[in-house]
Structures are given as C-alpha cells and as structure tokens.
Design a protein around this motif. Structure first.
Motif, PDB file in Angstrom:
ATOM      1  N   MET A   1       0.844  -1.207   0.000  1.00 26.82           N
ATOM      2  CA  MET A   1       0.000   0.000   0.000  1.00 26.82           C
ATOM      3  C   MET A   1       0.877   1.255   0.000  1.00 26.82           C
ATOM      4  O   MET A   1       1.806   1.361   0.799  1.00 26.82           O
ATOM      5  N   THR A   2       0.593   2.194  -0.879  1.00 30.18           N
ATOM      6  CA  THR A   2       1.294   3.470  -0.901  1.00 30.18           C
ATOM      7  C   THR A   2       0.936   4.278   0.341  1.00 30.18           C
ATOM      8  O   THR A   2      -0.224   4.338   0.739  1.00 30.18           O
ATOM      9  N   LYS A   3       1.952   4.880   0.965  1.00 31.77           N
ATOM     10  CA  LYS A   3       1.722   5.676   2.165  1.00 31.77           C
ATOM     11  C   LYS A   3       2.349   7.054   2.005  1.00 31.77           C
ATOM     12  O   LYS A   3       3.512   7.182   1.613  1.00 31.77           O
ATOM     13  N   ILE A   4       1.562   8.079   2.315  1.00 27.12           N
ATOM     14  CA  ILE A   4       2.020   9.468   2.239  1.00 27.12           C
ATOM     15  C   ILE A   4       1.968  10.080   3.633  1.00 27.12           C
ATOM     16  O   ILE A   4       0.933  10.013   4.303  1.00 27.12           O
ATOM     17  N   LEU A   5       3.078  10.656   4.068  1.00 26.59           N
ATOM     18  CA  LEU A   5       3.094  11.398   5.328  1.00 26.59           C
ATOM     19  C   LEU A   5       2.943  12.875   4.998  1.00 26.59           C
ATOM     20  O   LEU A   5       3.749  13.444   4.265  1.00 26.59           O
ATOM     21  N   VAL A   6       1.891  13.489   5.533  1.00 27.53           N
ATOM     22  CA  VAL A   6       1.644  14.910   5.313  1.00 27.53           C
ATOM     23  C   VAL A   6       2.012  15.673   6.577  1.00 27.53           C
ATOM     24  O   VAL A   6       1.478  15.401   7.658  1.00 27.53           O
ATOM     25  N   VAL A   7       2.935  16.597   6.447  1.00 22.04           N
ATOM     26  CA  VAL A   7       3.358  17.440   7.568  1.00 22.04           C
ATOM     27  C   VAL A   7       2.599  18.754   7.477  1.00 22.04           C
ATOM     28  O   VAL A   7       2.670  19.455   6.465  1.00 22.04           O
ATOM     29  N   THR A   8       1.857  19.078   8.521  1.00 24.74           N
ATOM     30  CA  THR A   8       1.044  20.292   8.472  1.00 24.74           C
ATOM     31  C   THR A   8       1.017  21.012   9.814  1.00 24.74           C
ATOM     32  O   THR A   8       0.784  20.402  10.860  1.00 24.74           O
ATOM     33  N   ASP A   9       1.264  22.318   9.779  1.00 27.68           N
ATOM     34  CA  ASP A   9       1.125  23.158  10.966  1.00 27.68           C
ATOM     35  C   ASP A   9      -0.327  23.558  11.178  1.00 27.68           C
ATOM     36  O   ASP A   9      -0.697  23.999  12.268  1.00 27.68           O
TER      37      ASP A   9
ATOM     38  N   ASP B   1       6.167   6.282   2.067  1.00 27.06           N
ATOM     39  CA  ASP B   1       6.863   6.273   0.783  1.00 27.06           C
ATOM     40  C   ASP B   1       7.170   7.685   0.312  1.00 27.06           C
ATOM     41  O   ASP B   1       8.172   7.909  -0.383  1.00 27.06           O
ATOM     42  N   TYR B   2       6.301   8.635   0.677  1.00 29.31           N
ATOM     43  CA  TYR B   2       6.456  10.011   0.226  1.00 29.31           C
ATOM     44  C   TYR B   2       6.131  10.968   1.372  1.00 29.31           C
ATOM     45  O   TYR B   2       5.305  10.664   2.236  1.00 29.31           O
ATOM     46  N   VAL B   3       6.778  12.133   1.357  1.00 28.99           N
ATOM     47  CA  VAL B   3       6.518  13.172   2.355  1.00 28.99           C
ATOM     48  C   VAL B   3       6.010  14.419   1.637  1.00 28.99           C
ATOM     49  O   VAL B   3       6.618  14.876   0.656  1.00 28.99           O
ATOM     50  N   HIS B   4       4.896  14.932   2.124  1.00 28.49           N
ATOM     51  CA  HIS B   4       4.305  16.146   1.559  1.00 28.49           C
ATOM     52  C   HIS B   4       4.220  17.204   2.654  1.00 28.49           C
ATOM     53  O   HIS B   4       3.677  16.950   3.738  1.00 28.49           O
TER      54      HIS B   4
ATOM     55  N   TYR C   1      10.746  16.072  -1.305  1.00 29.33           N
ATOM     56  CA  TYR C   1       9.382  16.225  -0.811  1.00 29.33           C
ATOM     57  C   TYR C   1       8.585  17.062  -1.794  1.00 29.33           C
ATOM     58  O   TYR C   1       9.139  17.729  -2.675  1.00 29.33           O
ATOM     59  N   THR C   2       7.270  17.030  -1.644  1.00 25.49           N
ATOM     60  CA  THR C   2       6.400  17.942  -2.374  1.00 25.49           C
ATOM     61  C   THR C   2       5.788  18.922  -1.380  1.00 25.49           C
ATOM     62  O   THR C   2       5.773  18.677  -0.168  1.00 25.49           O
TER      63      THR C   2
END
Length: 346
Positions: free
Chosen positions: A1-9, A75-78, A100-101
């Motif tokens: 499974m593709t996993k995206i970590l989203v960093v958000t303030d 797998d990816y960091v946004h 990152y994006t």
C-alpha cells in the motif's frame, strides 16, 4: 500500500480550508488503497501564534522530526504548510537525501502585510526558497500558478478542490435563526478576520439582510460596528449547509484567498456568488454565469440576484473531491518519477 506522510502546521481545532482539504483528501485516498498519515502540532508542545492564538506553533527539533518521518514508514513526504513543522521537515528530508512535495494554500505575505510592515518581497523570497527546494509545489488555480511563476517559483503542479454535493445542496427550509430576516439575504461564510476583508461586504448598501456565518478574532469587533448584521457564529455539517442554502447571494469580499472552498460550497447549495475579479473567484466563476465579478461589490451583489440558482449548482457539480484527490496523488507520484504516475497519465 502506498503511504504518504503529510506534515502540516494547520490542524484541528482550526476550522479552515487547509484542514478540511487535507481531511477530505485522506478519506478519498483511502477509498483507492492509499494511506495518508499526518504529522501535526498535536504531537508536540506548542505556543499560540501571535494574532492567531488558535494556531499552535510546535516546539521541537529536527532530530525528533527526522525520527518521526522514519518511523512513519511513508513512501512520500508532503509538506502542506510553511510553519515550524514544515521547515523542520524540509531540513530533515533533505538531510536524509530524499525529496518532498509542497502545496501553496495561503497567501501568507499578504496576510502578514495586513498586520505588520513587512515587505512582500521578503516574505515571497523566504517562501520561494522553501517551495523550490522540493520536487513539486501544488497550487489550486491557474491564477495562482501564473502569480507564483512570475515570482520565481518552480515545479508548479495543479491541485484543484472539490465539494461534497450530498451535504451541500439546495434546501427549502430556512434555519430557525434566519426565518425572521427580511429578504433577500446576502450571505458570507468563513473565518471572521481582517485578511478576509469582510468590512467591504458589511459596509455595502443592500436591501434585505446581511448574514455572516463563522468565528474568528474580528467577530466581536464587527458585531459592535455593524449591529444590523446577523452574526451566527460558527456552523458545521448539516447546519452549515442549511445556512448556505438560506442565502440569496453569497458575497465573497476576500482579496487574498488562493481558491475559496466556501465559494464552491455556496454554489453547490444553489447560491450565486458576488465577488471581486481576483484570484479564486476568477478561476471558479470566470465566464460560467454562476456569479458576478466586479470591482464594485455592491453592483455585483445586486446583479447576482438575477442568476438562476439551478445554474449555480450545475457549475459546482463539476468539482469533486474524488477527482481532486486523485490529482494530488498523481502529482506526488509524478514529482518522484514513479512508474505509477506514468501509468496514470496514459
């Protein structure tokens, strides 16, 4: 499974377009087997942001962020925001030899300039370095793309927005608190703060009633200054949708939004829009006939009364969260050179 970590303030308990967009996108991606995890201020000690106390600024370090990113197994960091967490995550990801994006949600330089004498060139220079260091920066509209391109931003990718058509739809029954108001009802929904330029709406000479739905730091000031305006405070879910549908015209006076999710929600409820011809309204309304854009906001509001409500909703039906979320995923895959992105583009 593709996993995206989203960093958000930007995160709960904030109520804004960034938080709603991220939460809805998470739900839509889950439907197609993509996991979206969030790294938010809720994981750390925080301090209130000056002038925005509900926004919490995280107190942590790069090593803690780097460890958290590794433990996520993503797998990816946004990076969704340019605050403390976004900056620390940028440094951590680059130190790991990864990329990152990002996404550009807020016209922060204009917001800052509305409060402090900070030149726009300084703020945009800082933001440009943050976003250009990544492999792709997502923007919601062509107008924003053009604006940032002219300011030296690179690797821009389009990420539009959607609207929940099952929640936001025309209704016959008015909310109890609005039933006594003289018609027509000119409505605004959103954060009640200085950068939203709400005074430009409240000062208009319009027939009927003015209604403002939402909370924020300017709420009590405006209540005192405009006693004839009906301020409801924040509304959510079905209650919010019912308040939208009660309006005859949705007035959007902002000059600084990058998109305007509330514009789509109003249209989905069959409420035509009056706005200035600026970024956001220009991209959504344009020549659709679902609203009126004019430098004279009073003229726009009165003209919008003549628009067919069914047509307003038809325009909103072209925006779906499923489509927008797929666009977000494709951007991430493309920015990282994934074979999956090539397949999706075929």
């Amino acid at each position: 499974m593709t996993k995206i970590l989203v960093v958000t303030d930007a995160w709960r308990p904030q109520v804004n377009g960034v938080v709603r967009t991220l939460e809805i996108t998470q739900g839509e991606l889950a439907k197609i087997g993509v996991e979206m995890e969030f790294l938010t201020p809720g994981e750390f000690r925080t301090l209130p942001c000056p002038t925005y106390p509900e926004i919490r600024l995280s107190l942590t370090g790069r090593s803690a962020i780097r460890r958290r990113i590794k433990e996520s197994g993503a797998d990816y960091v946004h990076l969704a925001t340019e605050g403390p967490l976004g900056l620390l995550a940028k440094a951590a990801v680059l130190a790991m030899g990864e990329t990152y994006t990002t996404s550009y949600h807020t016209r922060f330089p204009e917001y800052l300039a509305a409060r402090l004498p900070v030149p726009l060139s300084w703020s945009y220079g800082w933001l440009r370095r943050f976003h250009n260091a990544g492999s792709g920066c997502m923007v919601a509209t062509r107008s924003l793309d053009d604006d940032l391109t002219a300011r030296g931003f690179r690797n821009l990718m389009r990420w539009s927005r959607g609207v929940d058509h099952t929640l936001f739809h025309p209704r016959d029954d008015l909310p109890e608190g609005l039933r006594h108001l003289p018609r027509p009802i000119f409505l605004h929904v959103g954060r009640v703060s200085v950068e939203k330029n709400i005074k430009a709406f409240l000062s208009l000479n319009l027939p009927g009633s003015k209604v403002v739905v939402g909370g924020g730091p300017q709420l009590e000031e405006l209540r005192r200054a405009y006693p004839d305006v009906h301020f409801t405070g924040p509304k959510f879910g079905e209650d919010l949708a019912a308040h939208y549908a009660a309006g005859d015209v949705f007035v959007f006076p902002s000059l600084t939004d990058t998109f305007g999710n509330v514009v789509l929600e109003a249209l989905a409820c069959g409420v035509p829009v009056a706005a200035y011809p600026v970024m956001g309204p220009l991209d959504i309304i344009a020549d659709t006939g679902a609203g009126v854009l004019d430098a004279d906001l009073q003229k726009a509001a009165l003209a919008a009364l003549e628009i067919d409500r069914h047509h307003a909703r038809d325009v909103a039906l072209g925006y779906t969260w499923a489509k927008a979320s797929r666009q977000f995923l494709d951007n991430i895959l493309l920015a990282h050179g994934s074979d999956e992105a090539e397949k999706a583009a075929e």
